[in-house]
Structure formats: C-alpha cells, structure tokens
Design a protein around this motif. Structure first.
Motif: not given
Length: 385
Positions: A13-16, A40-47, A197-207
């Motif tokens: 759900f975080i990745g989504l 797309a990368g985060l969606f596919i990785a979350s699968l 933790v790293l999904i959140v960190a990378v996602g927030l930095m890219l955002l």
C-alpha cells in the motif's frame, strides 16, 4: 498472518500510494515522462509484495517467486530510467531491457543454488544493488548540484547498499529452506521492515525533487512576461536586487524606456499589432544590450534595463543605441514606412543603492524626455552635471 506478511501488505500500500502521487505530479510537472516512470516503477515494484504472499500460500510457488523477483527488478530499472532522464544522463531503452534480462538470468542461476549457501543472497540481491547504485552514480555525475540532489544521491546509495546488507543478513539469519518458508523467517521481518523505511525515503526524496522543480517553474512564470519574453516587474526587481547585493564596490545604471504614442498604434492598427510592437521592442533590447544586463517589461509599454558595473555616460550611450534600434524596427503589422519611436530616462544606481529610488529618478528623466518632444534620451538630474 505472520509479521512479515503484514509488512508485505503495508509495503504494497505504501508503494501504491507513492505511485498514485507521482501519477498526479505528472499532470503538473514539466518532467511528465519522469513522473510517469517513477509512478510505473513504484507500482510494478509494489506488486512484488503480493507475489511474495503468493509464494508463501500458493500451491505452486515457482511462478510467484519469479514474479516477485522480476517486479522488483523491473520497478528499479524504471526508477533508474526516470532518474537518468531527470538528470540528463544516458539511459537507452535497449540498456533498460538488457539490465532486466541480465538480472532475470542471475535469478535463474539462484534457483539452482542451495538457499543455505552464504553467497545466495549476494547473487539474488546483486542486480538490485547494481541498478540502484548506478542511479545514484547518475545523480552524482550530473550537472545539478543542489542540496536536494545530493540528498537524493545519498538516499539512493543507502538504498543500493541495503540490498548488500540484506544479502549479509540472509547469510547470517537464513532466508528459509524454501521460497515458501521465507515469509515465516525472522530475516523476512527484518528485510521487509528495512524495505518499508527505504520505500518511504526514496519516494519522498524523488517527490521532493520534482516538487521543487514545479515550484521553480511556477516561480519563473510568476516573474516572466510571456508577450515580450522578458522578466516582468517582479522578476526584474528580484534579479536586480540579487545583483546589487553582491559583495564589492560597484556602480550601476538603470534605463527606463517607454514607447511613444503606443495608444494610437493600438487604436489605429489593433491590439494584435500593438502586441507585435511590444514583442519586437523587447527582442531589439535583448539583442542590443550586454549579456549581463537585466531587462524587464515593467508596464504596458514601459521597459527597464539594468546595466551592472556601468557608468552613467556609458548608460546614455546604450540608451541612444536602443533609441536608434527602435526607429529601425520592422514590424510586419505596420504599414511600410512606419517608424516606432521610444523615449528614455537614465539614472545611476550606486553600490548598495535603492532600486526604487533609481527607478523614480529614471522615471522623472523619462517624462522629461516625453515633454521634450519624445524620441530622445534624458538623464536624471544628478547625472546632468
């Protein structure tokens, strides 16, 4: 449901959520393709989280295990691709495909290795680490050097390194005797918690990088005059104040320009032709002044030019050049033989001087030129001596 399985659901759900956010950002960002690649990368990785659950609970775990590995790798490749485009680094499509196929080949090698072997995790996690660290390298090697860019590169290095850490933990703690047993191991709990933790960190930095870019673009629009292609009054004042606040004893000059009889041009030939005159005049000024000059359209037909480290005498010469340039402009909407003229006021701007004061002085000189017959250059009173 085990703790690791709960983490898998949470990470999914975080990745989504991050995928959805980047999809929305793509609507507003000039980096639309980058935001879509991130989404797309985060969606596919979350699968992979759902695939891992399939590994744990499906009767035939093999296809689910391949999907789990492939979705992470594909997601990382897409993120790497997006980072490369954002930072103007080469990343051809064939390379993306090659990286994915090479990683999947490494996974097929892993299938034939005993999970208890100490090198199992390194072969498994190695492609993930290489892709992520390569993305970090692209950020480090780019021309962008802001604090946010360095922070993103650092987070990507940590993220790439964490795959090697997980490989070490797998050797120490054990990844489970089979793929299905993974979700029940302590290693799975640790691995998925780090991943969260790293999904959140990378996602927030890219955002954050894309959000700052959107803010910069919007700020540029707020300080830009679309008709003339120059700065508007706000943009002109911001740029000039930044320049005069630089250290050192430096004297500057400002020129105010106003097109003569502009209302009659609009009334006679229409506002479309008036807009063409404005555009042509702005283009002429930009072509005539030095590259370090700051130019702005600060009113309807009024323009300002800031000349850094320029003497009053030289500023008058520049204004005369612009006056002649206005007379020689060819505007397609005007009939042949038409001549556009402009009046000019020049004022000094001393070191750490007040821009508003200098503009008022130049404005007085400009209206003196208007009263004096137009199509001429007048200097502010303090320059006349």
């Amino acid at each position: 449901m085990s703790a690791a399985a709960i983490f898998l659901v949470v990470n999914f759900f975080i990745g989504l959520c991050f995928s959805a956010v980047f999809a929305v950002v793509s609507i507003y960002s000039r980096w639309r393709s980058v935001a879509l690649l991130f989404s797309a990368g985060l969606f596919i990785a979350s699968l992979t989280m759902l695939s891992e659950l399939g590994v744990a609970y499906a009767e035939n775990p093999t296809p689910w295990a391949m999907a789990a590995y492939g979705t992470v790798l594909a997601g990382l490749v897409l993120l790497h691709w997006g980072v490369s485009v954002l930072y103007d680094r080469p990343f051809p499509k064939w390379f993306a495909i090659g990286v994915f196929l090479a990683g999947m080949a490494a996974y097929l090698v892993v299938l034939d290795l005993p999970r208890s072997w100490w090198g199992y995790g390194f072969v498994y996690q190695g492609p993930y680490a290489l892709v992520t660290l390569s993305a970090a390298g692209n950020v480090f090697m780019s021309k962008r050097r802001t604090a946010m860019d360095r922070a993103l590169a650092t987070v990507l290095v940590v993220s790439g390194g964490h795959f090697l850490v997980k490989a070490t933990l797998a050797a120490v703690m054990g990844p489970g005797s089979t793929a299905s047993a993974y979700v029940s191991t302590n290693y799975a709990v640790v691995s998925q918690s780090i991943t969260a933790v790293l999904i959140v960190a990378v996602g927030l930095m890219l955002l954050a990088v894309l959000t700052l870019d959107i803010m910069a673009v919007e700020r540029g629009r707020a300080e830009h005059d679309s008709l003339s292609g120059l700065a508007n009054r706000r943009g002109f004042e911001v740029a000039v104040k930044r320049e005069i606040n630089r250290p050192g004893e430096r004297h500057h000059a400002v020129i105010l320009c106003d097109l003569d009889h502009f209302k009659s041009i609009n009334d006679t030939y229409g506002h479309h032709v008036g807009d063409m005159v404005i555009s042509a005049f702005g283009t002429m000024i930009a072509a005539q002044v030095a590259d370090d000059a700051i130019i702005g359209r600060i009113g309807g037909e009024e323009f300002a030019v800031f000349l850094p480290e320029t003497s009053p005498a030289m500023a008058v010469v520049v204004a005369e050049t612009l006056r002649i340039g206005a007379r020689t402009m060819i505007v397609s909407g005007l009939p042949g033989g038409s001549v556009v003229t402009a009046s000019f006021g020049v004022a000094a701007l001393p070191t750490k001087g007040n821009l508003e004061t200098a503009l008022r002085a130049a404005d007085v000189a400009l209206y003196s030129a208007k009263r004096g017959g137009r199509d001429c250059v007048h200097r502010a009173r303090e320059l006349a001596a």
